[in-house]
Scaffold this motif. Structure first.
Motif, short mmCIF file in Angstrom:
data_model
loop_
_atom_site.label_atom_id
_atom_site.label_comp_id
_atom_site.label_asym_id
_atom_site.label_seq_id
_atom_site.Cartn_x
_atom_site.Cartn_y
_atom_site.Cartn_z
N LEU A 31 45.04 44.48 44.46
CA LEU A 31 46.00 45.30 43.74
C LEU A 31 45.50 46.73 43.71
O LEU A 31 44.34 46.99 43.37
CB LEU A 31 46.17 44.78 42.31
N TRP B 298 50.14 37.91 35.89
CA TRP B 298 51.25 38.32 36.74
C TRP B 298 52.47 38.73 35.93
O TRP B 298 53.25 39.59 36.36
CB TRP B 298 51.60 37.20 37.73
N LEU C 162 51.73 42.22 35.05
CA LEU C 162 51.80 43.05 36.26
C LEU C 162 53.25 43.30 36.68
O LEU C 162 53.58 44.38 37.17
CB LEU C 162 51.04 42.37 37.40
N TRP D 54 56.33 48.88 40.64
CA TRP D 54 55.83 48.35 41.92
C TRP D 54 56.30 49.16 43.12
O TRP D 54 57.44 49.63 43.17
CB TRP D 54 56.26 46.90 42.08
#
Length: 324
Positions: A186, A203, A206, A211
């Motif tokens: 990442l 996740w 995240l 993104w």
């Protein structure tokens, strides 16, 4: 009594005896413009002359190749097949002219190489150095793109071989060899590493970040989506869809919550000159392997064979160095 004639044989005879390269060029122009008026302007002919020429091509192929619609000329299924033929033949002709030009310039030939942007620098350098240091020298064309774009370029005969990610689609005649595994990581802006690495790998957390992902319907995007789904999380809606390193670097530098996934070895190569860094998490999956691609019809060519050998040997040395 009359004998029955094989329709395929009759069509092949018609194509071989009547079809001309300028007619294939006309098909491409019609597909490009979808308007006989614009085709006539490009080819500096009258519209009736273009209409007559298109009818002649359709007569040779024995099928209507374009439907006349309010949106212009749209290829029929037969037209799509004819256009595929036209693109391939004209691409082969263009490639041949480039090879002949390089030979006239004193080179020993020409090779067209495709590369994805996440090919490790060491692998890319080995491939280009091998090609450029040959004696007598050859002319090299290097083209970057996603794996899907490179495979499409191979099938269209626009490139001879490529180094990219493994390809999971249907592609008749494609030959691929997996040569190198890469670990993912990442990646965020360097100034944001401490803040975004608090706590364990999560996740769901995240997925709430901003993104940067490859474009839709690419092998890497499908891989990343599958990782989120496997973790029970809805894949995020990216703020940026790209494979451009310059665009990725700019967004990572300016967006405090921006994150993406990179091959760890590629990230390390670029970390020294970029303002990004890896989060301290180990991901328990691998990226699709770096692979060498070509077509069955050219895989035995000496230049392609020697390039593949160098790339495979370099990948093996990289694996051995990483294991030490």
């Amino acid at each position: 009594m009359p004998t029955a004639q094989d329709p395929a044989a009759a069509l092949q005879h018609s194509l071989l005896s009547r079809l001309k390269l300028r007619q294939l060029s006309l098909l491409q122009a019609v597909d490009r413009h979808r308007s006989l008026v614009r085709v006539a302007a490009e080819m500096q002919l009258s519209q009736p002359a273009i209409t007559k020429a298109l009818h002649e091509v359709e007569d040779i192929f024995g099928s209507q190749l374009f439907d006349r619609t309010s949106r212009g000329l749209v290829p029929t299924p037969a037209g799509e097949a004819a256009l595929h033929c036209a693109r391939r033949w004209l691409a082969e002709l263009e490639a041949t002219t480039r090879v002949l030009t390089s030979l006239e310039a004193g080179r020993s030939g020409r090779l067209r190489l495709g590369l994805t942007q996440q090919v490790p620098q060491q692998l890319m350098a080995a491939a280009l150095t091998h090609l450029l240091d040959r004696t007598p020298r050859i002319s090299v064309m290097a083209r970057e793109g996603t794996t899907d774009e490179l495979v499409a370029g191979l099938l269209a005969r626009e490139i001879d071989c490529a180094i990219g990610r493994s390809y999971d689609g249907e592609a008749s005649g494609l030959v691929q060899q997996a040569i190198y595994e890469q670990e993912p990581c990442l990646v965020v802006g360097a100034k944001n590493v401490k803040r975004l690495s608090r706590g364990p790998l999560d996740w769901a957390r995240l997925a709430q970040l901003d993104w940067i992902l490859p474009p839709p319907n690419t092998p890497m995007r499908r891989t990343y989506n599958a990782i989120f789904v496997g973790a029970g999380v809805q894949p995020p809606m990216p703020i940026l869809e790209t494979t451009s390193l310059r665009s990725i670097e700019m967004v990572l530098r300016h967006e405090p919550n921006a994150v993406t996934i990179f091959a760890r070895d590629v990230m390390v190569e670029m970390e020294r000159s970029s303002q990004w860094a890896a989060l301290p998490y180990r991901l328990n999956w691998s990226l699709p392997p770096v692979s060498f691609f070509t077509l069955k019809e050219v895989e035995a060519h000496p230049t392609v064979q020697s390039l593949r050998r160098v790339v495979v040997e370099t990948a093996l040395r990289m694996k051995q160095a990483a294991a030490q």
